[in-house]
Write an enzyme that holds these catalytic residues in place. Sequence first.
Site, PDB file in Angstrom:
ATOM      1  N   SER A   7      -0.219   0.072 -11.546  1.00 29.97           N
ATOM      2  CA  SER A   7       0.034   0.641 -10.224  1.00 29.97           C
ATOM      3  C   SER A   7       1.384   1.351 -10.228  1.00 29.97           C
ATOM      4  CB  SER A   7       0.058  -0.459  -9.168  1.00 29.97           C
ATOM      5  OG  SER A   7       0.637   0.055  -7.978  1.00 29.97           O
ATOM      6  N   HIS A  32      -3.561   3.367 -11.083  1.00 29.58           N
ATOM      7  CA  HIS A  32      -3.797   2.913  -9.706  1.00 29.58           C
ATOM      8  C   HIS A  32      -2.758   3.541  -8.780  1.00 29.58           C
ATOM      9  CE1 HIS A  32      -5.431   0.004  -6.790  1.00 29.58           C
ATOM     10  NE2 HIS A  32      -4.181  -0.177  -6.373  1.00 29.58           N
ATOM     11  N   ASP A  34      -1.450   3.796  -4.931  1.00 28.79           N
ATOM     12  CA  ASP A  34      -1.473   3.122  -3.631  1.00 28.79           C
ATOM     13  C   ASP A  34      -1.015   4.062  -2.529  1.00 28.79           C
ATOM     14  OD1 ASP A  34      -2.253   0.352  -4.233  1.00 28.79           O
ATOM     15  OD2 ASP A  34      -0.463   0.361  -5.491  1.00 28.79           O
ATOM     16  N   MET A  36      -0.391   4.509   1.404  1.00 27.41           N
ATOM     17  CA  MET A  36      -0.136   3.682   2.600  1.00 27.41           C
ATOM     18  C   MET A  36       0.347   4.549   3.741  1.00 27.41           C
ATOM     19  SD  MET A  36       1.946   0.580   0.837  1.00 27.41           S
ATOM     20  CE  MET A  36       1.427  -0.169  -0.711  1.00 27.41           C
ATOM     21  N   HIS A  65      -6.261   3.912  -4.064  1.00 25.86           N
ATOM     22  CA  HIS A  65      -6.457   2.786  -3.137  1.00 25.86           C
ATOM     23  C   HIS A  65      -5.897   3.202  -1.779  1.00 25.86           C
ATOM     24  CE1 HIS A  65      -5.088  -1.663  -2.228  1.00 25.86           C
ATOM     25  NE2 HIS A  65      -5.970  -1.226  -1.359  1.00 25.86           N
ATOM     26  N   MET A  67      -4.865   2.628   1.719  1.00 23.42           N
ATOM     27  CA  MET A  67      -4.492   1.618   2.726  1.00 23.42           C
ATOM     28  C   MET A  67      -4.092   2.380   3.976  1.00 23.42           C
ATOM     29  SD  MET A  67      -2.436  -0.946   0.198  1.00 23.42           S
ATOM     30  CE  MET A  67      -2.299   0.294  -1.081  1.00 23.42           C
ATOM     31  N   MET A 138      -8.385  -7.993  -2.857  1.00 27.01           N
ATOM     32  CA  MET A 138      -6.918  -8.134  -2.821  1.00 27.01           C
ATOM     33  C   MET A 138      -6.528  -9.592  -3.057  1.00 27.01           C
ATOM     34  SD  MET A 138      -5.783  -5.102  -2.348  1.00 27.01           S
ATOM     35  CE  MET A 138      -4.035  -5.581  -2.315  1.00 27.01           C
ATOM     36  N   PHE A 144       2.836  -4.182  -0.220  1.00 23.73           N
ATOM     37  CA  PHE A 144       4.025  -4.226  -1.066  1.00 23.73           C
ATOM     38  C   PHE A 144       3.686  -4.742  -2.464  1.00 23.73           C
ATOM     39  CE2 PHE A 144       5.225  -4.749   3.328  1.00 23.73           C
ATOM     40  CZ  PHE A 144       6.217  -3.790   3.475  1.00 23.73           C
ATOM     41  N   GLY A 146       4.945  -6.727  -6.054  1.00 24.40           N
ATOM     42  CA  GLY A 146       5.809  -7.855  -6.390  1.00 24.40           C
ATOM     43  C   GLY A 146       5.579  -9.136  -5.613  1.00 24.40           C
ATOM     44  N   ASP A 176      -6.215  -6.922  -7.257  1.00 22.97           N
ATOM     45  CA  ASP A 176      -4.956  -6.211  -7.027  1.00 22.97           C
ATOM     46  C   ASP A 176      -3.984  -7.137  -6.314  1.00 22.97           C
ATOM     47  OD1 ASP A 176      -2.996  -4.343  -6.499  1.00 22.97           O
ATOM     48  OD2 ASP A 176      -4.208  -3.136  -5.127  1.00 22.97           O
ATOM     49  N   SER A 199       4.254  -4.504 -10.842  1.00 23.57           N
ATOM     50  CA  SER A 199       5.534  -5.024 -11.332  1.00 23.57           C
ATOM     51  C   SER A 199       5.408  -5.611 -12.732  1.00 23.57           C
ATOM     52  CB  SER A 199       6.109  -6.048 -10.349  1.00 23.57           C
ATOM     53  OG  SER A 199       5.131  -6.974  -9.962  1.00 23.57           O
TER      54      SER A 199
END
Length: 216
Positions: A7, A32, A34, A36, A65, A67, A138, A144, A146, A176, A199
């Site tokens: 990611s 990946h 993300d 948002m 992905h 979101m 998920m 977020f 980490g 994920d 991470s």
Amino acid sequence: MIKIAPSILSADFANLGRDIRAVEAAGADYLHVDVMDGRFVPNISIGLPVVESIRKVTDLPLDVHLMIEEPVRYAEAFCAAGADIVTAHVEADTEENIRRCLEIVRGRGRRAGVVLKPRTPARAVLPFLELCSLVLVMTVEPGFGGQKFMADMMPKLREVRGYIDERNPGCELEVDGGIGPDTCRIAAENGANVLVAGSAVYGAADIPGRIRTLRG
Ligand code: DX5
Ligand code: ZN
């Protein structure tokens, strides 16, 4: 064979090309991405212009992905920007609109999928499963990188695996959130075949070594 989808949320956005080449050279299977919107999740990340730019620097399949609220509004645009896989959260709109979103992606010849937040039950995939090339479960609250892996999602993961095997065996099952050397195995043992890792990949001193470890 387990696939690894690094990611880029954990990459250095000021050196994104470099960080994408690093995971491509290290044998990643998907990239990946993300997206948002600051509404569906309490964070804002990246959008269409960044996906367009990424498309030019990598041959890796882009696993986007979404979101975002009402993802159907952007399905066409993310396909045009170069997404290979587009996943939408089942919680982000009505059943009818999520189906439309998946149909738009499939109509563009791309792979479509749905995503389940931690509190959404496995059976929520059922109205969409025949349209899906991938289902994403998920293992953290989206928003977020980490965060800690939610091992209590494993029964749900197995349940989704059961639905897939029964109704759409070619469909991939991705997890994920919180995937690292300590959690990759449990996710794979419970039915996942694609592991997203942010991470754990970008925080590693030896990225090729870390990807090999995650693949198991
Ligand atoms: C979280 C994102 C993830 C995130 C995972 O909302 O969907 O893809 O990058 O990060 P890690 O692997 O650090 O948990
Ligand atoms: Zn993600």
